[in-house]
Write a protein that holds these residues in place. Structure first.
Motif, PDB file in Angstrom:
ATOM      1  N   VAL A 316      49.779  52.738  37.626  1.00  0.00           N
ATOM      2  CA  VAL A 316      48.683  52.183  36.837  1.00  0.00           C
ATOM      3  C   VAL A 316      48.837  50.676  36.688  1.00  0.00           C
ATOM      4  O   VAL A 316      47.859  49.917  36.806  1.00  0.00           O
ATOM      5  CB  VAL A 316      48.626  52.863  35.460  1.00  0.00           C
ATOM      6  N   VAL A 317      50.068  50.190  36.451  1.00  0.00           N
ATOM      7  CA  VAL A 317      50.283  48.748  36.292  1.00  0.00           C
ATOM      8  C   VAL A 317      49.916  48.014  37.578  1.00  0.00           C
ATOM      9  O   VAL A 317      49.250  46.960  37.561  1.00  0.00           O
ATOM     10  CB  VAL A 317      51.744  48.464  35.891  1.00  0.00           C
ATOM     11  N   THR A 318      50.323  48.556  38.708  1.00  0.00           N
ATOM     12  CA  THR A 318      49.997  47.925  39.996  1.00  0.00           C
ATOM     13  C   THR A 318      48.487  47.855  40.197  1.00  0.00           C
ATOM     14  O   THR A 318      47.936  46.826  40.642  1.00  0.00           O
ATOM     15  CB  THR A 318      50.650  48.710  41.137  1.00  0.00           C
ATOM     16  N   GLU A 319      47.794  48.915  39.858  1.00  0.00           N
ATOM     17  CA  GLU A 319      46.338  48.952  40.035  1.00  0.00           C
ATOM     18  C   GLU A 319      45.639  47.946  39.127  1.00  0.00           C
ATOM     19  O   GLU A 319      44.729  47.222  39.566  1.00  0.00           O
ATOM     20  CB  GLU A 319      45.835  50.359  39.741  1.00  0.00           C
ATOM     21  N   ARG A 320      46.071  47.878  37.828  1.00  0.00           N
ATOM     22  CA  ARG A 320      45.387  46.977  36.906  1.00  0.00           C
ATOM     23  C   ARG A 320      45.698  45.511  37.209  1.00  0.00           C
ATOM     24  O   ARG A 320      44.852  44.643  37.003  1.00  0.00           O
ATOM     25  CB  ARG A 320      45.789  47.289  35.453  1.00  0.00           C
ATOM     26  N   ILE A 321      46.880  45.227  37.721  1.00  0.00           N
ATOM     27  CA  ILE A 321      47.180  43.855  38.137  1.00  0.00           C
ATOM     28  C   ILE A 321      46.291  43.451  39.302  1.00  0.00           C
ATOM     29  O   ILE A 321      45.764  42.325  39.352  1.00  0.00           O
ATOM     30  CB  ILE A 321      48.676  43.726  38.485  1.00  0.00           C
TER      31      ILE A 321
END
Length: 459
Positions: A316-321
């Motif tokens: 999720v962090v990779t996607e939102r970044i």
């Protein structure tokens, strides 16, 4: 509080028991001393009467007494010279003093109290009279060890009785304090639940009449407060929901007017549409806040079910970044993700984790300033995981850090935010057993920390 009450009751019980036990023990020692003195006084009188008879064999009388009682005995004439002895000598100062007192017909010395540890011999004497004249004296050395042993046994039973009374007092104090403090503990729990917004069970109506009345009044007040809070939440949610349709109609009419606005009225039209955007965003945030409060309130009341699935944080962090990178590039800001613990998962729905990250990343991009670095990271602490978003921007003054997560709070230069983002994030984390904190970042900017439960073992 219960411990302090029990200590006071036990101390009072100890003082009461001591006030009863000490006089009882002393009285027991005095009675045993008096009994021994009376018994030996009768024996001494009988010995003096036997020694007064002219034909009495004194040596046989002395030996028989010494063999039967194991105590020393001495018979002297009127000049103090020994006539018969068994275990005593006139050379002993205490024996000589007792014999001298008897020969001058002085009063008997009063016996001192015998203690359980006494192993002394008490010399007592009586005059031998023939035809009314003192013809001599009989001295015996009374052994107090047997009487002391009896006193010690009596004191032991007194101590056993005191111990039994103390145990009974402890049990009574425990039962009494539990009965009295049960409603107080219930009130403490109910107050803590109300402080945390938990709709817990009412306080126990028990104990003394005063506490029962107080508990009943508190339960009534708690119901009124909870009802008022529920009505306030419903009002916010209903008002936000009902305002969406009229606001959408106003937006539609404003969009239709765009081609008909004169050049002179264009600044006013642009300002009006900007305010409409802000109002739409505010209503949307209020709805999100109401839903988040409903989830957190249900969880604290024990009504929310356990999450059926978990969300992978790294994914999720990779996607939102990646989603926010084009916005950050406009200000030459750098977004990065740092994690030395892959495979971390949290028991939150994916959209909740996305919303937490969006709030933190949006704040960092908006307020960190150009040419800054924004870092998303994870840290493990026992069975919790910290999802952190920090930057190396200007940050906030110390006086603003404690207010940053409050509702409707905005920075001094913020004209577009609603002040609800971090409040919504706080309700989401609280609703899942976590917490939200706003801190100063080690690199100098702002740090937003989401502490969440983890469903995986970090590798």
């Amino acid at each position: 509080m219960g411990l302090r009450v029990r200590v006071v009751l036990v101390v009072l019980s100890l003082l009461t028991i001591a006030a009863l036990a000490v006089p009882l023990a002393l009285s027991l020692a005095d009675r045993r001393t008096a009994a021994l003195a009376e018994e030996r006084g009768r024996q001494l009188a009988a010995l003096a009467a036997s020694a007064a008879m002219p034909d009495t064999p004194l040596h046989r009388l002395v030996e028989r007494y010494h063999d039967v009682y194991g105590e020393g005995i001495l018979v002297v004439d009127s000049d103090g010279r020994p006539l018969a002895a068994g275990g005593l000598s006139v050379e002993d100062p205490a024996v000589a003093d007792a014999a001298e007192r008897a020969l001058v017909d002085a009063p008997d010395v009063r016996w001192t109290r015998i203690w359980p540890w006494d192993r002394r011999e008490v010399p007592v004497a009586a005059g031998v009279r023939r035809e009314g004249e003192l013809a001599g004296a009989v001295v015996i050395a009374v052994d107090t060890s047997i009487a002391a042993r009896g006193i010690a046994i009596g004191w032991m039973w007194v101590a056993v009785g005191c111990l039994a009374l103390l145990i009974l007092a402890l049990l009574v104090a425990r039962a009494l304090t539990r009965w009295v403090l049960r409603p107080v503990n219930g009130l403490e729990r109910a107050v803590a639940d109300m402080t945390e917004g938990v709709a817990g069970p009412p306080a126990d109506v028990a104990g003394p009449p005063e506490l029962r009345h107080f508990s009943s009044a508190f339960n009534t007040m708690a119901q009124v407060v909870r009802g008022s809070l529920d009505r306030q939440r419903r009002l916010v949610a209903d008002a936000s929901h009902q305002l969406r349709n009229p606001l959408a109609a106003v937006r539609l009419r404003a969009d239709n007017l765009e081609d008909h606005v004169a050049e002179a009225g264009r600044p006013t039209y642009v300002s009006m549409t900007a305010e409409l955007d802000r109002l739409e965003n505010l209503l949307q945030q209020l709805l999100r806040l109401a839903r988040a409060e409903e989830v957190s309130g249900s969880r604290m009341a024990g009504l929310s079910p356990t999450a059926a699935s978990s969300t992978d944080l790294e994914e999720v962090v990779t996607e939102r970044i990646a989603f926010w990178r084009p916005v950050a590039d406009q200000q030459n800001q750098r977004l990065r993700f740092v994690s030395d613990r892959p495979g971390l998962a949290v028991p939150l729905a994916r959209h909740d984790v996305e919303q937490l990250l969006d709030v933190a990343l949006d704040n960092a991009i908006r307020y960190a300033g150009p040419d800054t670095t924004i870092t998303a990271s994870t840290e493990c602490t026992d069975d919790m995981v910290d999802l952190i978003v920090s930057d190396d921007g200007a940050g906030l003054p110390d006086e603003d850090l404690s207010r940053a997560a409050g509702r409707f709070w905005r920075g001094r230069d913020d004209r577009s935010g609603t002040g609800l983002g971090l409040a919504i994030a706080g309700e989401i984390t609280t609703g899942h057993g976590g917490a939200t904190a706003v801190e100063r970042a080690p690199e100098g900017g702002l740090l937003i920390r989401y502490r969440l439960p983890t469903t995986s073992t970090p590798t």
